[in-house]
Enzyme design. Structure first.
Site, mmCIF file in Angstrom:
data_model
loop_
_atom_site.group_PDB
_atom_site.id
_atom_site.type_symbol
_atom_site.label_atom_id
_atom_site.label_comp_id
_atom_site.label_asym_id
_atom_site.label_seq_id
_atom_site.Cartn_x
_atom_site.Cartn_y
_atom_site.Cartn_z
ATOM 1 N N SER A 60 -44.441 14.741 9.339
ATOM 2 C CA SER A 60 -45.542 14.167 10.111
ATOM 3 C C SER A 60 -44.959 13.281 11.201
ATOM 4 O O SER A 60 -44.171 13.759 12.011
ATOM 5 C CB SER A 60 -46.500 13.392 9.192
ATOM 6 O OG SER A 60 -47.659 12.995 9.886
ATOM 7 N N MET A 107 -46.205 9.357 7.559
ATOM 8 C CA MET A 107 -47.019 8.362 6.864
ATOM 9 C C MET A 107 -47.955 9.033 5.873
ATOM 10 O O MET A 107 -48.393 10.169 6.081
ATOM 11 C CB MET A 107 -47.833 7.558 7.873
ATOM 12 C CG MET A 107 -48.763 6.535 7.243
ATOM 13 S SD MET A 107 -49.446 5.380 8.438
ATOM 14 C CE MET A 107 -48.037 4.322 8.697
ATOM 15 N N ASP A 114 -49.193 13.145 1.933
ATOM 16 C CA ASP A 114 -49.315 14.596 1.995
ATOM 17 C C ASP A 114 -47.970 15.240 1.674
ATOM 18 O O ASP A 114 -46.946 14.901 2.269
ATOM 19 C CB ASP A 114 -49.774 15.033 3.391
ATOM 20 C CG ASP A 114 -50.108 16.515 3.457
ATOM 21 O OD1 ASP A 114 -50.435 17.090 2.399
ATOM 22 O OD2 ASP A 114 -50.056 17.085 4.559
#
Length: 368
Positions: free
Chosen positions: A182, A301, A304
């Protein structure tokens, strides 16, 4: 509560006004200035340096990417790019992320006056996330301290996508790697993929990014890598020497049929607040590839991918995370470590060699 100091740099007076109003609504954010271009911005920033800069790309006198590169060389600071949601805007945004920007928000192609205020949530989220980022740079500056909590809504897990039963076919024997990233992932993935030879195992990758931007990201990587990199389409086979990037706004699953692995691209709600979701990719890989999969969770962050990596670990797959020192944000890897989902912790520079080491191991014939 510590307050995030923000500088807005955009040549549109209207955009500066709206962004300032959006950010100023949050008590955890202080907009210390708004400038029409980087030259005006620098005059203000010499007096008070911001924690985060929201930066336009196309501006008079100095281009946003030129300024970004100068900034990352002289005084690295978390930057959120303000990009047009167009093909050209996507390509420029990918260049900005490669140059060191932490995140980006999109400006609508039309109806800017009516639609930009509706993007308040994404703007606030991007700025707060950026304030917590470690900017990887030559001066080895310390990571930014967490300034302000990020408010998020309820989230679904991967069962929302994986609930349908599947009929398994003959086991596949090829080794594959599934990768999730991410914030900071665009630069991290570039570092890994550009050092992989064409003999590497097939890769399926989720990078949190909206539609259009994943296509531009894959195209840029394809131009600088030895391996083939492209945005995945439904039914693409996961093959040695190829990396498939999940398309923005769609989930990507690993499936198998007739002794081979392929990807399925599906619509669905956000999982762990993301679409595509790393958890969806990882949990499908655990189900269909099992021990023949290598799971890699990189900078980002949130959580996931943590549960999905745990399922890969429990089914005998090799799992690894990027270490804290080389992450822009050590969120997703940290959550996986908490769950006991991690076999190996590696620095960014060691991930590519480990993938090739994994590829050279004896293949496992029972992928069930």
């Amino acid at each position: 509560m510590m307050v995030i100091k923000v500088m807005v740099v955009d040549d549109s007076a209207f955009v500066r006004k709206i962004l300032t109003e959006i950010l100023s609504e949050d008590r955890g954010i202080d907009v210390i200035g708004a400038a029409a271009d980087p030259i005006f911005a620098m005059r203000h920033m010499r007096r008070q340096w911001p924690d985060v800069i929201v930066l336009d790309i196309v501006m008079p006198r100095m281009d946003g990417i030129v300024f970004l590169k100068q900034l990352m060389s002289d005084r690295p600071t978390p930057v959120v790019m303000c990009s047009a949601f167009t093909e050209k805007g996507a390509e420029a945004t990918i260049r900005a992320l490669a140059a060191g920007a932490v995140n980006f928000v999109t400006k609508p192609r039309a109806g800017l006056r009516e639609r930009l205020p509706s993007a308040a949530g994404s703007v606030l989220h991007a700025v707060k996330e950026a304030s917590q980022a470690r900017v990887i740079n030559l001066s080895n500056s310390r990571p930014n301290e967490s300034k302000c909590p990020i408010e998020v809504g309820p989230k679904l897990n991967a069962d929302a996508i994986l609930s349908k039963p599947d009929r398994l076919t003959a086991p596949a024997t090829e080794r594959i790697a599934v990768v999730g990233a991410s914030t900071g992932g665009t630069r991290a993935l570039e570092k890994v993929l550009t050092t992989l030879p064409s003999s590497c195992p097939g890769l399926a990758i989720v990078q949190h990014m909206p539609a259009k931007f994943t296509e531009a990201f894959a195209a840029r990587l394809n131009g600088i890598c030895q391996i083939e990199v492209r945005e995945a389409v439904n039914g693409d086979r996961i093959m040695p020497g190829k990396a498939l990037i999940a398309p923005g706004g769609k989930h990507m699953l690993v499936k198998r049929a007739f002794g081979a692995y392929y990807v399925e691209i599906v619509d669905g709600p956000p999982v762990c607040r993301h679409c595509p979701s790393v958890d969806v990719l990882f949990r499908s890989a655990a189900k269909f590839a099992g021990k023949n999969a290598l799971g890699i969770l990189m900078t980002g962050m949130g959580d996931d991918g943590a549960r999905g990596l745990k399922e890969l670990y429990e089914c005998g797959a090799q799992t690894m995370i990027q270490d804290e020192a080389s992450c822009v944000i050590y969120g997703m890897p940290k959550e996986a470590l908490k769950l006991g989902a991690v076999g190996t912790v590696l620095s960014l520079s060691d991930i590519s060699p480990e993938i090739m080491k994994y590829a050279g191991k004896e293949r496992i014939w029972d992928a069930t």
